[in-house]
Design a protein around this motif. Sequence first.
Motif, PDB file in Angstrom:
ATOM      1  N   LYS A 103      -4.396   1.542  -1.233  1.00 21.37           N
ATOM      2  CA  LYS A 103      -4.337   0.811   0.165  1.00 21.37           C
ATOM      3  C   LYS A 103      -2.774   1.014   0.435  1.00 21.37           C
ATOM      4  CE  LYS A 103      -5.033  -3.806   2.091  1.00 21.37           C
ATOM      5  NZ  LYS A 103      -5.616  -4.879   1.889  1.00 21.37           N
ATOM      6  N   LYS A 104      -1.907   0.974  -0.347  1.00 22.54           N
ATOM      7  CA  LYS A 104      -0.437   1.003   0.145  1.00 22.54           C
ATOM      8  C   LYS A 104       0.082   2.201   0.647  1.00 22.54           C
ATOM      9  CE  LYS A 104       4.157   0.419  -1.683  1.00 22.54           C
ATOM     10  NZ  LYS A 104       5.189  -0.168  -2.781  1.00 22.54           N
ATOM     11  N   VAL A 105      -0.752   3.428   0.071  1.00 21.57           N
ATOM     12  CA  VAL A 105      -0.484   4.680   0.499  1.00 21.57           C
ATOM     13  C   VAL A 105      -0.838   4.807   1.995  1.00 21.57           C
ATOM     14  CG1 VAL A 105      -0.776   7.052   0.081  1.00 21.57           C
ATOM     15  CG2 VAL A 105      -0.276   5.625  -1.795  1.00 21.57           C
ATOM     16  N   LYS A 106      -2.054   4.402   2.159  1.00 19.49           N
ATOM     17  CA  LYS A 106      -2.624   4.540   3.483  1.00 19.49           C
ATOM     18  C   LYS A 106      -1.840   3.925   4.412  1.00 19.49           C
ATOM     19  CE  LYS A 106      -7.096   4.281   5.741  1.00 19.49           C
ATOM     20  NZ  LYS A 106      -8.678   3.931   5.670  1.00 19.49           N
ATOM     21  N   GLU A 107      -1.538   2.432   4.157  1.00 16.62           N
ATOM     22  CA  GLU A 107      -0.690   1.796   5.148  1.00 16.62           C
ATOM     23  C   GLU A 107       0.704   2.611   5.552  1.00 16.62           C
ATOM     24  OE1 GLU A 107      -0.160  -1.855   3.376  1.00 16.62           O
ATOM     25  OE2 GLU A 107      -2.038  -2.630   3.659  1.00 16.62           O
ATOM     26  N   LEU A 108       1.385   3.141   4.492  1.00 17.48           N
ATOM     27  CA  LEU A 108       2.595   3.686   4.554  1.00 17.48           C
ATOM     28  C   LEU A 108       2.620   4.966   5.525  1.00 17.48           C
ATOM     29  CD1 LEU A 108       4.127   3.783   1.116  1.00 17.48           C
ATOM     30  CD2 LEU A 108       4.920   2.471   3.074  1.00 17.48           C
ATOM     31  N   LEU A 109       1.542   5.805   5.218  1.00 19.52           N
ATOM     32  CA  LEU A 109       1.256   6.856   6.154  1.00 19.52           C
ATOM     33  C   LEU A 109       0.859   6.749   7.600  1.00 19.52           C
ATOM     34  CD1 LEU A 109      -0.948   9.315   3.692  1.00 19.52           C
ATOM     35  CD2 LEU A 109       1.357   9.480   4.476  1.00 19.52           C
ATOM     36  N   THR A 110      -0.090   5.701   7.523  1.00 21.08           N
ATOM     37  CA  THR A 110      -0.140   5.271   9.139  1.00 21.08           C
ATOM     38  C   THR A 110       0.961   4.686   9.887  1.00 21.08           C
ATOM     39  OG1 THR A 110      -2.695   4.301   8.351  1.00 21.08           O
ATOM     40  CG2 THR A 110      -1.679   3.455  10.253  1.00 21.08           C
TER      41      THR A 110
END
Length: 272
Positions: free
Chosen positions: A190-197
């Motif tokens: 979830k954190k990875v997806k937020e960072l990439l977004t």
Amino acid sequence: MDKLDQYQEGLIQLLFDYAPKLVAAIVILIIGFYLIGFFTRSLKKLMKKRDVDPTLIPFLSNIFNVVLKAMVLISVASMVGIQTTSFVAVIGAAGLAIGLAMQGSLSNFAGGVLIIMFRPYRVGDFIETNGQAGTVNAIQILYTVLKSPDNKTIVIPNSAVMGGTITNYSVEDNRRLDLVFGVSYSDDIKKVKELLTQMAMDDERVIKDPAPFIAIKEMADSSVNFLFRVWVKKEDYWPMTFDMQERVKSTFDKEGISIPFPQRDVHLFQQK
């Protein structure tokens, strides 16, 4: 001796009869070729001033040059006493024989005509064809000249271009950029997806409509692979590709997200 004198007199008379015509023909040939070169250069300048498509300029000027030179040669031949009807017949027969022997060149010429008619690419477009990629530098009668990104000149026959697949990267204004980033199975997805977004939304080069698409692409052997899909202007495609990979690596290091390398767990069992 009488026959030798007659031959000499006949030769001298022949020279007197044909020498002026031959000299005039040579002069006209030289002047004609010079004027054709001048007219061809003038035609190129005129087409450039009239904003004619750069693709057409070398193609039309070459055809114009060849046609005029053929007309001058036929005119010179008639001046020296060669019958143009028989001359044209001989040229036609020779043209047929040459055409059969040069089928490849004729197919290249036909390919050049098709390129000019249907415009799959223009001068200045970046294309990929026959395993080669580069910017179209010129479209000649028989071949297309590409300039590769590392400044190599690539010459491809027009028949090969029209007989194969052509990928034109310059037609559309926008291109889709797909990148894949792998993270460890132990990381917070979830954190990875937020960072990439967030990185996609913060970059001004990223087109916001359609919106960036970030999702898990696959559960690989050693990593969870995220698909990073955004739309950018075609001129921003490669700068964005390199910049984003550097930014992702720096951000992941800062946030404690690991980028795993391929690894394998080996279990040893001792036999008793």
